[in-house]
Scaffold this active site. Structure first.
Site, PDB file in Angstrom:
ATOM      1  N   SER A   1     -51.227  12.387 -33.779  1.00  0.00           N
ATOM      2  CA  SER A   1     -51.214  11.253 -32.846  1.00  0.00           C
ATOM      3  C   SER A   1     -49.831  10.622 -32.797  1.00  0.00           C
ATOM      4  CB  SER A   1     -52.233  10.193 -33.286  1.00  0.00           C
ATOM      5  OG  SER A   1     -51.923   8.945 -32.693  1.00  0.00           O
TER       6      SER A   1
ATOM      7  N   GLN B   1     -49.119   7.960 -31.249  1.00  0.00           N
ATOM      8  CA  GLN B   1     -49.237   6.505 -31.400  1.00  0.00           C
ATOM      9  C   GLN B   1     -49.151   6.132 -32.867  1.00  0.00           C
ATOM     10  OE1 GLN B   1     -52.952   5.597 -29.494  1.00  0.00           O
ATOM     11  NE2 GLN B   1     -52.084   5.733 -27.437  1.00  0.00           N
TER      12      GLN B   1
ATOM     13  N   ASP C   1     -53.377  14.140 -22.304  1.00  0.00           N
ATOM     14  CA  ASP C   1     -53.603  13.235 -21.165  1.00  0.00           C
ATOM     15  C   ASP C   1     -53.768  13.972 -19.834  1.00  0.00           C
ATOM     16  OD1 ASP C   1     -53.457  11.086 -22.869  1.00  0.00           O
ATOM     17  OD2 ASP C   1     -51.339  10.691 -22.489  1.00  0.00           O
TER      18      ASP C   1
ATOM     19  N   ARG D   1     -64.005  11.492 -22.879  1.00  0.00           N
ATOM     20  CA  ARG D   1     -63.527  12.234 -21.704  1.00  0.00           C
ATOM     21  C   ARG D   1     -64.209  13.584 -21.555  1.00  0.00           C
ATOM     22  NH1 ARG D   1     -57.144  10.295 -21.655  1.00  0.00           N
ATOM     23  NH2 ARG D   1     -57.614   8.337 -20.579  1.00  0.00           N
TER      24      ARG D   1
HETATM   25  C1  S3P Z   1     -49.648   8.293 -26.485  1.00  0.00           C
HETATM   26  C2  S3P Z   1     -50.195   9.238 -27.306  1.00  0.00           C
HETATM   27  C3  S3P Z   1     -51.490   9.871 -27.026  1.00  0.00           C
HETATM   28  C4  S3P Z   1     -51.871   9.708 -25.571  1.00  0.00           C
HETATM   29  C5  S3P Z   1     -51.709   8.297 -25.087  1.00  0.00           C
HETATM   30  C6  S3P Z   1     -50.279   7.842 -25.239  1.00  0.00           C
HETATM   31  C7  S3P Z   1     -48.356   7.707 -26.871  1.00  0.00           C
HETATM   32  O1  S3P Z   1     -52.480   9.243 -27.813  1.00  0.00           O
HETATM   33  O2  S3P Z   1     -53.185  10.153 -25.353  1.00  0.00           O
HETATM   34  O3  S3P Z   1     -52.080   8.200 -23.727  1.00  0.00           O
HETATM   35  O4  S3P Z   1     -47.700   7.050 -26.037  1.00  0.00           O
HETATM   36  O5  S3P Z   1     -47.958   7.906 -28.028  1.00  0.00           O
HETATM   37  P1  S3P Z   1     -52.741   9.642 -29.353  1.00  0.00           P
HETATM   38  O6  S3P Z   1     -51.597   9.148 -30.155  1.00  0.00           O
HETATM   39  O7  S3P Z   1     -54.027   8.955 -29.702  1.00  0.00           O
HETATM   40  O8  S3P Z   1     -52.861  11.124 -29.364  1.00  0.00           O
END
Ligand code: S3P
Length: 432
Positions: A170, A172, A318, A349
């Site tokens: 992830s 994020q 995404d 999803r």
């Molecule tokens: C994102 C990471 C992804 C993605 C989200 C944006 C980011 O999520 O699905 O729309 O900006 O780091 P995850 O970190 O949960 O995979």
């Protein structure tokens, strides 16, 4: 609660024209947060117009960070950085629908001298936060949650660096921990199971931080100060995905996409679409603040099928909704595996894709971690649900372009989470 709107999507013959996308959502969040904790001013042009990135700005304001929209400049914001120490908010920080806001900002809040609370809407309140709670707690923060879900109450602390192997791929979480690492004593090392988007690393470097990267590993030493940045956010490739897939539905499509983000950790969609038969050429490729930006010329063709699995599923997380939505129109169909993360996005999803494909009359096999969608199918327009999920609303509006008859998309307003002008722009590109 916001009132629901619906749109009617009529079948199209073609996609033609040129489009430039609002700023990338992932980069906009990161730039805004880093501008907020930098020393001195930043100016961010083409900042994402999505409601998610506005949620980030709202939270920053509640933390004492001064920013304003620049007059006579389209979607530019000027941020006056507060430096690393922010002001205690007087109210809970409202992250709206934005998992990115909550997860990434928690890394900054963990290093503050105050306690703060982060809340979100119904969808965000269901999303897993243990993935940030566990490592931030190991660094010394105290975080209370509802069984690993929002709201989060974060009591900041003097953080200690961490050596962390992330159990979930992830970006994020990776970004959250890199942000926390800025406040920590010592060097933090993060290892990810698969390489995810690297905008956190790239943005930190652009704001003047030093970090070391080697394969899936990134190391950052705490105590570094950031300097402000003047940058233009490249066009959002995850938003462009809808138009690229729409163009792919019609052999006579001709589409130009200018100033598009082409960072290799985000551009896997282009390879997959080219393998499937879309003709894409890239011009005017340049690097800006570590991010690749280019112009795409796209021509429709016959559409073969695809298998999306392993690292591709993480790289395309995404874009899978829209690829799945066009899958029935491909020759061999599309199979998606290793994508159970899709179940914990803004909606489940996998279930949402299966429900809407079935409503359009398509065959689809739903699996725990993916979908198998045969090709060569004819769909008929239907009444569909967005499930309050922006990417589902947009993905199935694209599928509707090649269905027989009209489609009604309920709850279409949620497209504004990432792309408020999506339906207007789509209407401007389709030929009937
Ligand atoms: C994102 C990471 C992804 C993605 C989200 C944006 C980011 O999520 O699905 O729309 O900006 O780091 P995850 O970190 O949960 O995979």
């Amino acid at each position: 609660m916001k009132s629901e709107t619906q749109v009617i999507v009529r079948p199209a013959r073609n996609l033609r024209g040129s489009v430039s996308l609002p700023g990338d959502k992932s980069i906009s969040h990161r730039y805004a947060m880093l501008a907020g904790i930098a020393d001195g001013p930043s100016r961010l042009e083409n900042y994402s117009t999505g409601a998610d990135c506005t949620s980030t700005l709202g939270c920053l304001r509640s933390l004492g960070i001064k920013w304003e929209r620049v007059e006579n400049a389209e979607n530019a914001i000027a941020v006056q950085g507060s430096g690393l120490a922010l002001a205690a908010p007087s109210e809970p920080l409202d992250c709206g629908n934005s998992g990115s806001t909550m997860r990434m900002l928690s890394g900054i809040l963990a290093g503050q001298k105050f306690a703060s609370q982060m809340t979100g809407d119904e969808s965000l309140s269901r999303r897993p936060m243990q993935r940030v709670i566990a490592p931030l707690t190991a660094m010394g923060a105290q975080i209370a949650s509802e069984n690993g879900r929002p709201p989060l109450r974060i009591t900041g602390a003097d953080l200690e660096a961490i050596d962390y192997e992330m159990p979930v791929a992830s970006a994020q979480v990776k970004t959250c921990l890199l942000f926390a690492a800025l406040f920590a004593d010592g060097e933090t090392r993060i290892v990810e199971p698969l390489r995810t988007r690297d905008h956190g690393e790239v943005a930190l470097t652009s704001f003047g931080a030093h970090l070391d990267r080697h394969k899936n590993e990134v190391r950052l030493r705490g105590g570094q100060r950031l300097r402000g940045l003047e940058a233009r956010v490249p066009g959002d490739i995850s938003s462009a995905a809808f138009f690229l897939c729409a163009a792919a539905l019609f052999p006579n499509s001709q589409l130009t996409v200018t100033s598009l983000l082409m960072n290799p950790t985000r551009a896997r969609l282009l390879d997959i679409l080219m393998q499937m038969g879309l003709r894409i050429s890239v011009t005017q490729l340049e690097e800006t603040h570590g991010e690749l930006v280019g112009t795409l010329q796209v021509q429709g063709g016959k559409l073969k099928g695809a298998l999306i699995a392993g690292a591709d599923s993480a790289a395309l997380i995404d874009e899978i909704p829209v690829l799945a939505a066009i899958a029935p129109y491909t020759e061999q169909g599309i199979e998606v595996r290793d994508a159970k993360e899709l179940r914990v996005k803004e909606s489940d999803r996998i279930a949402a894709i299966a429900a809407n494909l079935r409503a359009l009359g398509a065959q689809v096999e739903e699996k725990e971690d993916g979908l198998k969608i045969p090709g060569g199918q004819t769909l008929r327009g239907a009444e569909l649900e967005s499930f309050g999920d922006h990417r589902i609303a947009m993905a199935f509006s694209i599928a509707a372009l090649r269905a027989q008859g009209e489609t009604l998309m309920r709850g279409s307003e949620c497209a504004a989470i990432s792309y408020p002008k999506f339906f207007d722009t789509l209407e401007g590109l389709v030929e009937r």
